[in-house]
Design an enzyme around this catalytic site. Structure first.
Site, PDB file in Angstrom:
ATOM      1  N   GLY A 201      31.008  70.259  46.412  1.00 27.17           N
ATOM      2  CA  GLY A 201      29.943  70.256  45.405  1.00 27.17           C
ATOM      3  C   GLY A 201      30.417  70.581  44.005  1.00 27.17           C
ATOM      4  O   GLY A 201      30.004  69.949  43.030  1.00 27.17           O
ATOM      5  N   CYS A 323      44.153  75.482  42.158  1.00 26.91           N
ATOM      6  CA  CYS A 323      43.838  76.224  43.380  1.00 26.91           C
ATOM      7  C   CYS A 323      44.990  77.133  43.784  1.00 26.91           C
ATOM      8  O   CYS A 323      44.803  78.124  44.461  1.00 26.91           O
ATOM      9  CB  CYS A 323      43.561  75.274  44.529  1.00 26.91           C
ATOM     10  SG  CYS A 323      42.338  74.067  44.112  1.00 26.91           S
TER      11      CYS A 323
HETATM   12  N1  PMP Z   1      40.757  68.955  48.315  1.00 28.28           N
HETATM   13  C1  PMP Z   1      41.065  68.635  47.057  1.00 28.28           C
HETATM   14  C2  PMP Z   1      41.747  67.330  46.774  1.00 28.28           C
HETATM   15  C3  PMP Z   1      40.756  69.515  46.005  1.00 28.28           C
HETATM   16  O1  PMP Z   1      41.077  69.196  44.748  1.00 28.28           O
HETATM   17  C4  PMP Z   1      40.112  70.738  46.327  1.00 28.28           C
HETATM   18  C5  PMP Z   1      39.787  71.743  45.247  1.00 28.28           C
HETATM   19  N2  PMP Z   1      40.838  72.071  44.401  1.00 28.28           N
HETATM   20  C6  PMP Z   1      39.804  71.024  47.656  1.00 28.28           C
HETATM   21  C7  PMP Z   1      40.148  70.109  48.634  1.00 28.28           C
HETATM   22  C8  PMP Z   1      39.123  72.298  48.054  1.00 28.28           C
HETATM   23  O2  PMP Z   1      37.763  72.225  47.712  1.00 28.28           O
HETATM   24  P1  PMP Z   1      36.816  73.520  47.697  1.00 28.28           P
HETATM   25  O3  PMP Z   1      37.124  74.230  46.416  1.00 28.28           O
HETATM   26  O4  PMP Z   1      35.430  72.948  47.736  1.00 28.28           O
HETATM   27  O5  PMP Z   1      37.123  74.325  48.898  1.00 28.28           O
END
Ligand code: PMP
Length: 375
Positions: A201, A323
């Site tokens: 989301g 991340c």
């Molecule tokens: N997959 C990809 C390609 C992403 O860029 C991200 C977020 N950086 C995620 C998964 C993880 O998503 P979420 O933050 O909703 O856990």
């Protein structure tokens, strides 16, 4: 006023998303599993969001399971399939540039007896469907390929690969992480030949803490979270109606505009690439035909030094993948970007609301930083 160019990390929630979250918290705060009126009203909000998300992927409501985000969707997809189908079939084929939520999960299942075959790009920096298909055999349970890479914007050949895999090996389950493609590139589950699709989301102007997993009819998953059997028993736990409502509203707003927004962002990218290519010492790491929403470049200062300098000017970008908190993920290396070039990489990620003026300010600050910073 800040200039936010880190939309691949997260996006600002749109007005519609915020309003429906507030509405669900104030007007429809019931537990969707409750049998009384308040529960039913909450259930209706949830159903509506599910329907909107399902339709945006060419699916039915019954195909969509709400999760806490794409990290959970990826975990559920991989662990759920391994538990359901992995007794006899032990091989998983995956691209070498997946997000940590796929990669780390695979490291884990690898320890539990699965063989994980990671396919790299060829020397020209491209992925080829044949390389994935050639790695598949009768022992393969799952193939995983993200749609758009979050660090470079590279678009992987998901449709071609999955279509060919299904032709040769109809029983292999196909999973794609569409987080950086959703609401940016038009796709449908059927056309992609995808059995499982992960969505998030907060990358599409909804809110953090909500995601979804598309599951094709007939695919069996063993849940990783057990309890009250919400979400058809696949993901127990009381659903967050406000977050789901926000997700549905953002999809409702943007699904009609995917192509016009893509055009707009493509123009912005063209402008940005033209201007930064004129700066001595800048290299563009994103291939030409990648998603226009993400541009990875290398400049002459270490990523973090440049990132914090830009921050001091009110400009937010990312070094590699946000991340991983600045840790190098190895994904750039897979694309042939190594050494100093990788150490000096920054990621600029836009939305259709990004303006030329913002890009100009970024370019000027980048130039100034490259000429005047140490490091
Ligand atoms: N997959 C990809 C390609 C992403 O860029 C991200 C977020 N950086 C995620 C998964 C993880 O998503 P979420 O933050 O909703 O856990």
């Amino acid at each position: 006023m800040s200039i936010y160019l880190d939309n691949a990390a997260t996006t600002k929630p749109c007005r519609e998303a915020v309003e429906s979250a507030v509405n669900a918290m104030t007007e429809n705060f019931g537990n969707p599993s409750s049998l009384h009126r308040a529960g039913l009203d909450a259930q209706l909000v949830l159903d509506n969001a599910r329907k909107v998300i399902a339709s945006s992927t060419g699916a039915e409501s019954e195909n969509i399971i709400f999760t806490s985000g794409a990290t959970e969707s990826n975990n559920l997809a991989i662990r759920g399939i391994c538990s359901a189908y992995g007794k006899r079939k032990k091989k998983i084929i995956v691209s070498s540039v997946e997000h940590a939520s796929v990669d780390e999960t695979l490291n884990d299942v690898e320890k539990n007896g699965f063989e994980v075959v990671r396919i790299s790009p060829r020397e020209d920096g491209n992925f080829y469907a044949e390389d994935f298909i050639n790695a598949c055999d009768e022992n393969t349970v799952l193939i995983i390929m993200m749609y758009v890479n979050n660090e470079t914007g590279y678009i992987l050949p998901v449709q071609e690969t999955f279509t060919k895999v299904k032709k040769r090996f109809p029983d292999i389950i196909t999973h794609t992480d569409c987080v950086q493609a959703y609401m940016k590139i038009n796709f449908k589950a059927g056309r992609l030949c995808a059995d499982l699709i992960s969505l998030s989301g907060h990358k599409i102007h909804a809110v953090k803490g909500i995601g979804a997993l598309y599951i094709r009819k007939g695919i069996r998953l063993i849940p990783i979270i057990t309890g009250g059997k919400q979400e058809k028993g696949i993901r127990s736990g009381t659903e967050s109606v406000p977050l789901a409502a926000a997700f549905g509203s953002a999809v409702n707003r943007f699904s009609k505009d995917i192509d016009t927004r893509y055009e707009k962002v493509s123009e912005l990218k063209k402008y940005l690439v033209e201007k930064i290519s004129e700066i001595d010492g800048v290299e563009i790491n994103s291939p030409e035909n990648c998603s226009p929403y993400i541009i990875n470049i290398s400049q002459n200062k270490r990523s973090e030094i440049m990132l914090h300098f830009l921050e001091s000017k009110g400009i937010y970008v990312s070094s590699g993948s946000a991340c991983s908190k600045g840790q190098q993920s190895g994904v750039l290396g897979q694309f042939g970007i190594t050494g100093k070039r990788a150490d000096c990489a920054i990621r600029i990620s836009m939305t259709a609301e990004t303006t030329i003026q913002e890009l100009d300010e970024f370019i000027n600050a980048l130039k100034y930083g490259m000429e005047n910073l140490r490091g």
